[in-house]
Design an enzyme around this catalytic site. Sequence first.
Site, PDB file in Angstrom:
ATOM      1  N   GLY A 152       0.870  -1.279  -0.003  1.00  0.00           N
ATOM      2  CA  GLY A 152      -0.008   0.014   0.155  1.00  0.00           C
ATOM      3  C   GLY A 152       0.716   1.277  -0.039  1.00  0.00           C
ATOM      4  O   GLY A 152       0.189   2.267   0.363  1.00  0.00           O
ATOM      5  N   LYS A 178       5.334  16.808  -3.609  1.00  0.00           N
ATOM      6  CA  LYS A 178       5.716  17.182  -2.349  1.00  0.00           C
ATOM      7  C   LYS A 178       6.559  18.345  -2.184  1.00  0.00           C
ATOM      8  O   LYS A 178       6.628  19.334  -1.377  1.00  0.00           O
ATOM      9  CB  LYS A 178       6.242  15.900  -1.759  1.00  0.00           C
ATOM     10  CG  LYS A 178       4.976  15.004  -1.455  1.00  0.00           C
ATOM     11  CD  LYS A 178       5.597  13.403  -1.250  1.00  0.00           C
ATOM     12  CE  LYS A 178       4.547  12.274  -1.191  1.00  0.00           C
ATOM     13  NZ  LYS A 178       5.002  11.001  -0.983  1.00  0.00           N
TER      14      LYS A 178
HETATM   15  N1  LIG Z   1      -0.814   5.038   0.071  1.00  0.00           N
HETATM   16  C1  LIG Z   1      -0.265   5.976   0.942  1.00  0.00           C
HETATM   17  O1  LIG Z   1       0.782   5.508   1.751  1.00  0.00           O
HETATM   18  C2  LIG Z   1      -0.570   7.308   0.810  1.00  0.00           C
HETATM   19  C3  LIG Z   1      -1.140   7.946  -0.146  1.00  0.00           C
HETATM   20  N2  LIG Z   1      -1.634   9.314  -0.078  1.00  0.00           N
HETATM   21  C4  LIG Z   1      -2.515   9.866  -0.935  1.00  0.00           C
HETATM   22  O2  LIG Z   1      -3.927   9.299  -0.417  1.00  0.00           O
HETATM   23  C5  LIG Z   1      -4.791   9.265  -1.570  1.00  0.00           C
HETATM   24  C6  LIG Z   1      -5.237   7.812  -1.500  1.00  0.00           C
HETATM   25  O3  LIG Z   1      -4.372   7.177  -1.577  1.00  0.00           O
HETATM   26  P1  LIG Z   1      -4.712   5.514  -1.413  1.00  0.00           P
HETATM   27  O4  LIG Z   1      -5.706   5.072  -0.292  1.00  0.00           O
HETATM   28  O5  LIG Z   1      -3.208   4.817  -1.267  1.00  0.00           O
HETATM   29  O6  LIG Z   1      -5.245   4.989  -2.839  1.00  0.00           O
HETATM   30  P2  LIG Z   1      -5.951   3.764  -3.192  1.00  0.00           P
HETATM   31  O7  LIG Z   1      -5.800   3.391  -4.711  1.00  0.00           O
HETATM   32  O8  LIG Z   1      -5.706   2.691  -2.286  1.00  0.00           O
HETATM   33  O9  LIG Z   1      -7.488   4.346  -2.646  1.00  0.00           O
HETATM   34  C7  LIG Z   1      -8.061   5.246  -3.292  1.00  0.00           C
HETATM   35  C8  LIG Z   1      -9.753   4.932  -3.676  1.00  0.00           C
HETATM   36  O10 LIG Z   1     -10.370   5.908  -3.904  1.00  0.00           O
HETATM   37  C9  LIG Z   1     -11.229   5.526  -4.896  1.00  0.00           C
HETATM   38  N3  LIG Z   1     -12.120   6.599  -5.658  1.00  0.00           N
HETATM   39  C10 LIG Z   1     -11.420   7.252  -6.776  1.00  0.00           C
HETATM   40  N4  LIG Z   1     -12.372   8.215  -7.164  1.00  0.00           N
HETATM   41  C11 LIG Z   1     -13.286   8.241  -6.280  1.00  0.00           C
HETATM   42  C12 LIG Z   1     -14.527   8.978  -6.153  1.00  0.00           C
HETATM   43  N5  LIG Z   1     -14.676  10.025  -7.113  1.00  0.00           N
HETATM   44  N6  LIG Z   1     -15.272   9.058  -5.066  1.00  0.00           N
HETATM   45  C13 LIG Z   1     -14.879   7.758  -3.992  1.00  0.00           C
HETATM   46  N7  LIG Z   1     -14.072   7.161  -4.124  1.00  0.00           N
HETATM   47  C14 LIG Z   1     -13.188   7.246  -5.137  1.00  0.00           C
HETATM   48  C15 LIG Z   1     -10.772   4.465  -5.661  1.00  0.00           C
HETATM   49  O11 LIG Z   1     -11.778   3.489  -6.019  1.00  0.00           O
HETATM   50  C16 LIG Z   1      -9.781   3.850  -4.660  1.00  0.00           C
HETATM   51  O12 LIG Z   1     -10.669   2.753  -3.854  1.00  0.00           O
HETATM   52  C17 LIG Z   1      -3.885   9.435  -2.633  1.00  0.00           C
HETATM   53  O13 LIG Z   1      -4.082  10.873  -3.155  1.00  0.00           O
HETATM   54  C18 LIG Z   1      -2.433   9.217  -2.397  1.00  0.00           C
HETATM   55  O14 LIG Z   1      -1.732   9.873  -3.439  1.00  0.00           O
HETATM   56  C19 LIG Z   1      -0.670  10.142   0.524  1.00  0.00           C
HETATM   57  C20 LIG Z   1       0.089   9.769   1.436  1.00  0.00           C
HETATM   58  C21 LIG Z   1       0.539   8.305   1.657  1.00  0.00           C
HETATM   59  N1  LIG Z   2       3.107   6.865  -3.174  1.00  0.00           N
HETATM   60  C1  LIG Z   2       3.610   7.592  -1.841  1.00  0.00           C
HETATM   61  C2  LIG Z   2       2.625   7.408  -0.824  1.00  0.00           C
HETATM   62  C3  LIG Z   2       2.719   8.602   0.076  1.00  0.00           C
HETATM   63  O1  LIG Z   2       2.710   9.486  -0.059  1.00  0.00           O
HETATM   64  C4  LIG Z   2       5.055   7.174  -1.678  1.00  0.00           C
HETATM   65  O2  LIG Z   2       5.515   6.190  -1.885  1.00  0.00           O
HETATM   66  O3  LIG Z   2       5.491   7.975  -0.661  1.00  0.00           O
END
Ligand SMILES: NC(=O)C1=CN([C@@H]2O[C@H](COP(=O)(O)OP(=O)(O)OC[C@H]3O[C@@H](n4cnc5c(N)ncnc54)[C@H](O)[C@@H]3O)[C@@H](O)[C@H]2O)C=CC1
Ligand SMILES: N[C@@H](CC=O)C(=O)O
Length: 426
Positions: A196, A214
Amino acid sequence: MSRLSSTNLAVSALAASLAAPLRVGLIGFGCVGQGLYDILRQRPGFGAEIRRIAVKNPGKPRSLPVEAFSFQADELLHDPELDVLVEVIDDAREAFRLVSTALRQGRRVVTANKAMVAQHLPELIALEREFGGTLLYEAAVCGSIPVIRTLDAYFGQEPLRSVSGIVNGSSNYVLTRMGQDASEYAVALVEAQQQGFAETDPTLDMAAFDPRSKAVILAAHAYGALLQPEQVLNLGIENVSATDIAYAAVAGQKIKVVAGLYLLPDQQLTVLVTPQLVDPTSPLYAVDDEFNGVVIEAEFAGPQFLRGRGAGGHPTGSAVLADLAALRANQRYAYAKLAQPELTYTTDLEIEIYLRTDDELLLDQLGFTDITEEADEDGYIVGFVPLDALIQHRDRLRTAGAFIARTGNVRPATHATEVLEAASAV
Ligand SMILES: NC(=O)C1=CN([C@@H]2O[C@H](COP(=O)(O)OP(=O)(O)OC[C@H]3O[C@@H](n4cnc5c(N)ncnc54)[C@H](O)[C@@H]3O)[C@@H](O)[C@H]2O)C=CC1
Ligand SMILES: N[C@@H](CC=O)C(=O)O
């Protein structure tokens, strides 16, 4: 009414608002959304409850019954009973539509979407100011590390010589696996995805688009500079090979993707994100796996180092939790440095790089001004090139399979030999 009783009333109102649970509308239930859900479930005393969850795909199997979800994020936008919207979807364009609409309603919003924030920061700040809402995004940079609030609140008035760090967990995880276990690049990337850490499109991580977003956000809080992402050089690790890892190891170094923001003489600022050869004297050397680390060189405080998990559901959920607590205490970003005299953004520099390529044309196009080291059999060269040439040819560097790491040395494009101290801080 006496001054004492009006103060008592204000204190009671504040206590009541702190006691009432914050009603949260969660948009997105992927890695981060589920991380936050899980944290709030484990911390019932925190005083926030997820009232509604919006997801996109009705057919997807999920850990909660289907009745727990709404399939239209706009329904949450129109629900007056929600105190805060938390946007954690993977679609930057839609995220901007949702977040900007919520800010136009004067709402309180938390987002983790760095691509969206980096692309639209000036508009988002303007909307916040015009309509009185609040936008917080600690999770958008370095996962669980409180770097934005550190820069915004603590260092809001102090000039910073540099802010440099590892701000992408996935690429750091891949480099660590390749360096420690001799893993294949593709195998390590799949592991980062499975845990993840990676973006839905991992090119954003591996080609350094994500750390560039970032860096743009950091530039706003650390220097009051509102940059467009395209202005910032982003070189990633898609083409890294065992040869490159070995080159660094022989010199006692590691390759890390470093985002560097450097204050230069004459109130100039430069920002770049590239792989870098890091030696053991740098605190970044020991930042491995999905961890992130940021060195802040402050004018009066001197160097400070922040380190923590930069990716993953719970660490990122932790940053969202901290933003919810901040909203409850009516905190917002001060953006103090936006009000200070503007810095001039420059790319008029030469940087020393290690380049591995067999593409002669590319070598010509980059226009090396000095060659420090050349080893024909491994196809690499070390020397100074204009930063503008790297920006101009960054796409071709990717498609030509070239790999670049900078050594940390930077000098003005005037070909002066003095190496800028500030820029070689890490
Ligand atoms: N995974 C990580 O470690 C981190 C992620 N982020 C950010 O957080 C956000 C989410 O990341 P994740 O949870 O890892 O992604 P993910 O891919 O696991 O989950 C994102 C979810 O959003 C859903 N989605 C897309 N469009 C949508 C809409 N219009 N309405 C409702 N749901 C919708 C998708 O179907 C998916 O289930 C991204 O912007 C990412 O860059 C930030 C910091 C760390
Ligand atoms: N894809 C990003 C998630 C957190 O911001 C990373 O790998 O750092």
